[in-house]
Motif scaffolding. Sequence first.
Motif, PDB file in Angstrom:
ATOM      1  N   TRP A  71     115.654   0.477 121.644  1.00  9.90           N
ATOM      2  CA  TRP A  71     116.487   1.087 122.506  1.00  9.90           C
ATOM      3  C   TRP A  71     117.027   2.088 121.519  1.00  9.90           C
ATOM      4  O   TRP A  71     117.340   1.469 119.750  1.00  9.90           O
ATOM      5  N   SER A  72     118.087   2.732 121.325  1.00  9.74           N
ATOM      6  CA  SER A  72     118.690   3.377 120.460  1.00  9.74           C
ATOM      7  C   SER A  72     120.554   2.316 120.860  1.00  9.74           C
ATOM      8  O   SER A  72     120.347   2.339 121.596  1.00  9.74           O
ATOM      9  N   GLN A  76     115.332  -3.265 118.247  1.00 12.16           N
ATOM     10  CA  GLN A  76     114.180  -3.394 117.972  1.00 12.16           C
ATOM     11  C   GLN A  76     114.220  -4.958 117.739  1.00 12.16           C
ATOM     12  O   GLN A  76     114.792  -5.485 117.358  1.00 12.16           O
ATOM     13  N   SER A  77     113.479  -5.978 118.915  1.00 11.68           N
ATOM     14  CA  SER A  77     113.369  -6.717 119.390  1.00 11.68           C
ATOM     15  C   SER A  77     112.000  -7.437 119.760  1.00 11.68           C
ATOM     16  O   SER A  77     111.456  -7.074 120.400  1.00 11.68           O
ATOM     17  N   ASP A  78     111.660  -8.506 119.528  1.00 11.18           N
ATOM     18  CA  ASP A  78     110.252  -8.877 119.949  1.00 11.18           C
ATOM     19  C   ASP A  78     110.528  -9.533 121.033  1.00 11.18           C
ATOM     20  O   ASP A  78     111.527 -10.469 122.050  1.00 11.18           O
ATOM     21  N   VAL A  79     109.232  -9.207 122.368  1.00  6.38           N
ATOM     22  CA  VAL A  79     109.825  -9.703 124.187  1.00  6.38           C
ATOM     23  C   VAL A  79     110.054 -11.165 123.902  1.00  6.38           C
ATOM     24  O   VAL A  79     110.434 -11.438 125.005  1.00  6.38           O
ATOM     25  N   ARG A  87     121.642 -10.429 123.698  1.00  5.93           N
ATOM     26  CA  ARG A  87     122.762 -11.069 122.948  1.00  5.93           C
ATOM     27  C   ARG A  87     123.595  -8.941 121.902  1.00  5.93           C
ATOM     28  O   ARG A  87     124.019  -8.755 121.938  1.00  5.93           O
ATOM     29  N   ALA A  88     121.786  -8.611 121.569  1.00  7.78           N
ATOM     30  CA  ALA A  88     122.299  -8.130 120.655  1.00  7.78           C
ATOM     31  C   ALA A  88     122.420  -6.538 121.574  1.00  7.78           C
ATOM     32  O   ALA A  88     123.592  -5.623 120.992  1.00  7.78           O
ATOM     33  N   LEU A  89     121.111  -6.667 122.578  1.00  4.04           N
ATOM     34  CA  LEU A  89     122.275  -5.259 123.634  1.00  4.04           C
ATOM     35  C   LEU A  89     123.428  -5.411 124.280  1.00  4.04           C
ATOM     36  O   LEU A  89     124.472  -4.331 123.556  1.00  4.04           O
ATOM     37  N   GLY A  90     124.021  -6.719 124.131  1.00  9.05           N
ATOM     38  CA  GLY A  90     125.890  -6.400 124.980  1.00  9.05           C
ATOM     39  C   GLY A  90     126.368  -6.896 123.673  1.00  9.05           C
ATOM     40  O   GLY A  90     127.409  -6.285 123.728  1.00  9.05           O
ATOM     41  N   GLU A  91     125.787  -7.150 122.658  1.00 10.33           N
ATOM     42  CA  GLU A  91     127.128  -6.758 121.159  1.00 10.33           C
ATOM     43  C   GLU A  91     127.216  -5.130 120.726  1.00 10.33           C
ATOM     44  O   GLU A  91     127.946  -4.755 120.806  1.00 10.33           O
TER      45      GLU A  91
END
Length: 99
Positions: A71-72, A76-79, A87-91
């Motif tokens: 995502w932009s 990047q994250s392992d599925v 959490r990363a997207l939320g932050e």
Amino acid sequence: MQRVGGGDVANTYTGERRAHLEALAELLPEQGLVSRMLGGDDPMLWVWHPSTGRQTIIFATPSRAGWVFLWSPGGQSDVEDLARTARALGETLASPKPG
């Protein structure tokens, strides 16, 4: 189109991609995020934060090490680590827009 085990490669790929994105989508409300699946045969997940208005598109794609989410900006994250990805997207989307 190539046939594999009675089904074609594209259908297998699409189904697996959709399953990964749906699993992630289930965890996003816990982070205050809203999502919608887009793309039909080429699924992707549109994610946004209702308070900040920030949004991004999540892709699931195979890599040498297995499937990953992308995502932009630069995410990047392992599925296999859905909670970390949520959490990363939320932050990312909760913080004010730079600039």
